[in-house]
Motif scaffolding. Structure first.
Motif, mmCIF file in Angstrom:
data_model
loop_
_atom_site.group_PDB
_atom_site.id
_atom_site.type_symbol
_atom_site.label_atom_id
_atom_site.label_comp_id
_atom_site.label_asym_id
_atom_site.label_seq_id
_atom_site.Cartn_x
_atom_site.Cartn_y
_atom_site.Cartn_z
ATOM 1 N N THR A 1 0.615 5.523 13.722
ATOM 2 C CA THR A 1 1.700 4.528 13.630
ATOM 3 C C THR A 1 2.614 4.605 14.852
ATOM 4 N N MET B 1 -1.045 10.948 5.260
ATOM 5 C CA MET B 1 0.082 10.157 5.770
ATOM 6 C C MET B 1 0.729 10.829 6.984
ATOM 7 N N GLY C 1 -3.344 13.111 0.044
ATOM 8 C CA GLY C 1 -2.629 11.915 0.488
ATOM 9 C C GLY C 1 -1.464 12.226 1.413
ATOM 10 N N ALA C 2 -0.713 13.258 1.064
ATOM 11 C CA ALA C 2 0.471 13.578 1.872
ATOM 12 C C ALA C 2 0.047 13.974 3.290
ATOM 13 N N LEU D 1 6.050 -2.971 10.589
ATOM 14 C CA LEU D 1 6.307 -2.899 12.026
ATOM 15 C C LEU D 1 6.707 -4.250 12.614
ATOM 16 N N PRO E 1 0.255 13.331 -7.267
ATOM 17 C CA PRO E 1 1.147 13.614 -6.148
ATOM 18 C C PRO E 1 1.228 12.431 -5.178
ATOM 19 N N LYS E 2 2.282 12.450 -4.388
ATOM 20 C CA LYS E 2 2.519 11.317 -3.489
ATOM 21 C C LYS E 2 1.305 11.020 -2.620
ATOM 22 N N TYR E 3 0.945 9.779 -2.554
ATOM 23 C CA TYR E 3 -0.117 9.227 -1.696
ATOM 24 C C TYR E 3 -1.528 9.643 -2.097
ATOM 25 N N ASP E 4 -1.675 10.322 -3.208
ATOM 26 C CA ASP E 4 -3.032 10.661 -3.630
ATOM 27 C C ASP E 4 -3.724 9.472 -4.301
ATOM 28 N N ILE E 5 -2.936 8.541 -4.795
ATOM 29 C CA ILE E 5 -3.517 7.358 -5.437
ATOM 30 C C ILE E 5 -3.003 6.112 -4.725
ATOM 31 N N ILE E 6 -3.938 5.283 -4.309
ATOM 32 C CA ILE E 6 -3.548 4.040 -3.642
ATOM 33 C C ILE E 6 -4.038 2.878 -4.500
ATOM 34 N N ILE F 1 0.830 -1.200 0.000
ATOM 35 C CA ILE F 1 0.000 0.000 0.000
ATOM 36 C C ILE F 1 0.870 1.259 0.000
ATOM 37 N N VAL F 2 1.862 1.248 0.879
ATOM 38 C CA VAL F 2 2.690 2.453 0.998
ATOM 39 C C VAL F 2 3.529 2.641 -0.264
ATOM 40 N N THR G 1 -7.432 2.529 1.924
ATOM 41 C CA THR G 1 -6.507 3.646 2.128
ATOM 42 C C THR G 1 -5.335 3.135 2.971
ATOM 43 N N PRO G 2 -4.308 3.948 3.166
ATOM 44 C CA PRO G 2 -3.203 3.459 4.012
ATOM 45 C C PRO G 2 -3.536 3.409 5.509
#
Lengths: 179, 661
Positions: free
Chosen positions: B225, B218, B214-215, A130, A35-40, A26-27, B70-71
């Protein structure tokens, strides 16, 4: 050829500890989106956890190099009484399977160890795991100088392999004409 | 563009085979979030109160939570909603595993089933390609076995499959829906799925899910976390091992079962065995568990490891979690853990609820021992405790012989047996149900005000999924209480710290007088809200509402929801949304007949009962919730929650009268 020092980035995979959660997928998908993390979308991840729950197999595998041709034969590993499917440990983006390909375009994906500016301390999959399945290590080795690999070229070559040179050129021309 | 949600539901009419991908109203995100919230809204809109559970019009909705895919850690709940054949109310059992996220990646928030298929089918959802496929070759197959067979048949090991077993096919009222290491158990969703002739639902998705920011998401998630890491390194002292960590109870990891085996009642929720956990038992149980649990496993995107891969001699590999390790053994009065590992596999394949079923089987044993069931009823049944349970489980799943009674659960079985045999003694054996649903096997001394409200009033009907953030009992020493409240960022208000400091193990500042009805209402309301948020977002209660000092809490959610969806919500806004869903759910169940007198924990849960205090608790709690004396949301309360249309309907149907407001 002159020797240069190269930093080798390694991810040690302690597969016995993997609980199969797929947080790494996922990550990875999020980090590599724009942009980063906008699409999963884990199907776009450069790490995939090969899972056969009832056979006690949870195996994180990273996307390696693109290859235009599949191997002549197949390997099946039996370790500790567990039989791993053919190609389980292989990192290649290969015509024999749909692993490590963009779901829409089928362009190859490759783990880039989360190259970033500023650099990430560790690849994101390592950060998010983790359970210490993924352990990041760096070491220096001496190697001969090598040409840097152009990712665009790898992508184009895979398209040439798939569609043929002429089709690709025609398509590029047509797209360029459309503006 | 839709964020966090896909913005599409899949509508499947099983009678005609019509399949449609339907865009949902974006406003519903603002008013009901997703998951349970939006599912309840669909049931309100489309299923009239006259509908019976086995009517074709009863919708079966399979929903992902808003955060699934989602994350967000541990956002993996798949939630089924349907009118329960056992309770006749809107049930919403959920399961972890891996399906919810896959459904989102396939491009859907929910799958809504209506009507019934003419023959047994399974559904194959592969991104935009959705098929209703023949399942006649899977008839009678186990719920776990079916998942593997379908993945093989589709040649898609990455498909996630939810399936029913024989119990679901036979419309057993406690039939579950099984998926991977998880199970949607309570209320008989498996029976509704079986009634609709759906053997399984397989999903594979490779599409994008979008986040608004998204940023930012996180960045907010990093807090969660970090707290997970902190809590894993710092179990809570002064509480039972099982309550000290985060995640669902770590039953596959922990071997110390003194608390469960001695604090909960054995048999048909009858008696505690306060000296069960001897050194000898501990040694043999520990050794067996450590040898049998091959690996600890998680659900999707969760760092905890609440499940276990079970490798027991002579039994094909399967996965187990939580309390099922103990429920059958305790129900059968079997002191040997070997029995659990054997019978659970069979029970999971049949697809039955591990909570209700052992109580039902124990109920049958009692009826036999007391001469209500006869030798003829038990013809062919082995005489040993273990063999008897296997035999009864088999009858129940097949609805054969007395199994046809048992399949309806203790409440209905007791009534049907009494009617058929003209023997009303049977009714007394149904002693552990609330609203016709088997409850936790509790036998305690003093009435507990918090648990009284939770057992009595919640729509979930399952205590383990209502309680959580508040300690189960007061701490004896003041210094321990001070230590506990010192670091408690999850609280919605600082006043709760004082409540905990003041709470004594006995005397007038202890149960049943304290927490007072007012304070009890505040605590229960807060915990319910957390569960309702989790159920809308699809977050595992083990990482949030059903857990002491969890990583997710009221102060974290608004930030995550805002970043994920692009809405700008604060704590009050989130509270209002889930209160809206809760009151809508309440209205559905009120229209389906829930009455004040139904809102009671079983009489023998506590030895010491206090009718006046209990009445006061209920009245105070109803008032706190904005409900009238009968537990019906008032017109004012519904107006505050923008539910005037619900008030109108309640008035139109005569449930809410002007003079009561």
């Amino acid at each position: 050829m002159s020797k240069i020092k190269k930093k080798v980035k390694t991810i040690k995979i302690d597969a016995d500890k993997c609980n199969g959660c797929r947080a790494c997928e996922i990550v990875c998908a999020g980090f590599h989106s724009t942009p980063k993390y906008d699409i999963i979308n884990p199907a776009r991840s450069r790490i995939q956890v090969i899972t056969h729950r009832l056979k006690n197999i949870w195996l994180p595998v990273f996307a390696g190099e693109y290859t235009p041709a599949e191997c002549m034969g197949r390997d099946i590993y039996v370790i500790d009484g567990k039989e791993y499917e053919e190609c389980a440990f292989c990192r290649a983006t290969c015509p024999s399977r749909d692993l490590f390909k963009e779901p829409d375009s089928h362009l190859p994906l490759r783990c880039d160890m989360c190259e970033d500016d500023p650099p990430q301390e560790k690849p994101l999959c390592v950060q998010v795991c983790l359970n210490d399945v993924l352990i990041y290590e760096e070491r220096e080795v001496e190697v001969g100088e090598e040409e840097s690999v152009d990712l665009a070229e790898v992508g184009l070559r895979s398209l040439i392999d798939k569609h043929g040179f002429d089709t690709l050129v025609d398509t590029m021309v047509r797209i360029a004409e459309k503006g | 563009m839709r964020y966090a949600e896909t913005g599409y539901n899949l509508e499947i009419d099983l009678a005609t085979g019509n399949i449609e991908k339907v865009e949902t109203d974006p406003k519903l995100l603002e008013t009901h979030l997703g998951g349970l919230g939006t599912s309840v809204k669909i049931h309100w809109d489309r299923v009239p109160p006259e509908t019976k559970p086995f009517d074709p019009e009863n919708l079966l909705i399979m929903s992902a939570g808003l955060f699934c895919g989602t994350p967000a850690h541990s956002a993996n709940r798949t939630l089924f909603t349907f009118l329960s054949p056992q309770t006749n109310l809107l049930a919403y059992p959920m399961m972890g595993g891996f399906l919810a996220a896959e459904l989102k990646y396939a491009g859907y928030d929910k799958v809504i089933f209506r009507n019934k298929a003419p023959k047994l089918v399974y559904i194959w959802i592969n991104n935009d390609k959705v098929e209703i496929r023949d399942a006649s070759h899977l008839k009678g197959k186990g719920a776990l076995e079916t998942q593997e067979l379908i993945k093989e048949e589709l040649n898609e090991p990455r498909a996630q499959v939810a399936a029913i077993g024989l119990a679901g096919e036979n419309r057993v009222f406690v039939a579950s829906i099984e998926q991977s290491r998880s199970s949607s158990s309570r209320g008989g969703g498996g029976a509704i799925m079986g009634d609709k002739n759906i053997k399984a639902i397989a999903v594979r998705g490779t599409k994008n899910l979008y986040l608004a920011n998204g940023a930012k998401f996180m960045e907010q998630l990093q807090e969660v976390t970090d707290y997970i890491k902190f809590r894993n390194a710092n179990p809570i002292p002064k509480v039972m091992t099982i309550l000290s960590g985060i995640g669902s109870p770590q039953e596959m990891k922990h071997t110390d079962e003194k608390w469960h085996t001695e604090s909960f009642a054995w048999g048909n929720a009858r008696e505690r065995r306060k000296s069960f956990w001897t050194e000898e038992v501990e040694e043999s149980w520990t050794k067996l568990q450590l040898n049998t649990v091959k690996r600890l496993i998680s659900c999707y995107n969760c760092p905890q490891q609440c499940g276990g891969l079970i490798d027991y001699k002579g039994v094909p590999a399967y996965m187990m979690k939580c309390f099922s390790k103990l429920t059958y053994a305790m129900g059968a009065y079997v002191d040997d853990l070997n029995f659990s590992f054997k019978i659970c596999k069979q029970a999971f394949e049949y697809g039955v609820d591990s909570f209700s079923t052992p109580q039902i089987l124990a109920f049958a044993v009692e009826l036999y021992e007391d001469g209500i069931f006869t030798d003829k009823d038990f013809e062919g049944c082995p005489t040993d405790k273990e063999g008897r349970f296997f035999w009864l489980l088999d009858r129940l799943a097949r609805r054969e012989g007395i199994g046809d009674y048992l399949a309806d659960g203790t409440y209905w079985a007791a009534r049907r047996i009494a009617a058929d045999r003209g023997d009303t003694r049977t009714l007394a054996y149904d002693h552990n149900t609330t609203k016709k649903h088997e409850q936790m096997n509790i036998k305690l001394g003093m009435l507990d005000p918090l648990y009284f409200l939770m057992y009595g009033t919640n729509e979930k009907l399952s205590i383990t999924q209502i309680e959580g953030n508040w300690p189960q009992m007061p701490f004896g020493k003041m210094e321990d209480r001070i230590e506990f409240v010192k670091d408690w960022p999850q609280l919605p208000d600082e006043k709760f710290k004082q409540y905990f400091l003041d709470w004594e193990p006995r005397g007038e500042m202890g149960n049943p007088y304290y927490p007072t009805p007012q304070i009890a209402s505040e605590i229960v309301d807060w915990m319910e809200q957390l569960h309702n948020i989790d159920d809308a977002l699809g977050i595992c209660a083990g990482m949030s509402s059903f857990c002491l000092k969890p990583p997710y809490h009221v102060h974290v959610f608004p930030k995550l929801i805002s970043a994920a969806t692009g809405m700008d919500v604060d704590e009050d806004a989130v509270k209002k949304i889930v209160n809206r869903s809760r009151n809508l759910h309440r209205a559905i169940n009120i229209l389906r007949g829930v009455k004040r007198e139904d809102e009671r924990p079983p009489q023998d849960h506590w030895k010491h009962r206090f009718p006046e205090i209990e009445e006061n608790l209920l009245t105070t709690y109803y008032h706190y919730k904005g409900w009238n004396y009968d537990g019906v949301p008032t017109k004012e309360r519904l107006h505050e929650l923008d539910l005037d249309y619900v008030a109108d309907e309640l008035q139109r149907r005569g449930v809410l009268k002007d003079e009561q407001n």
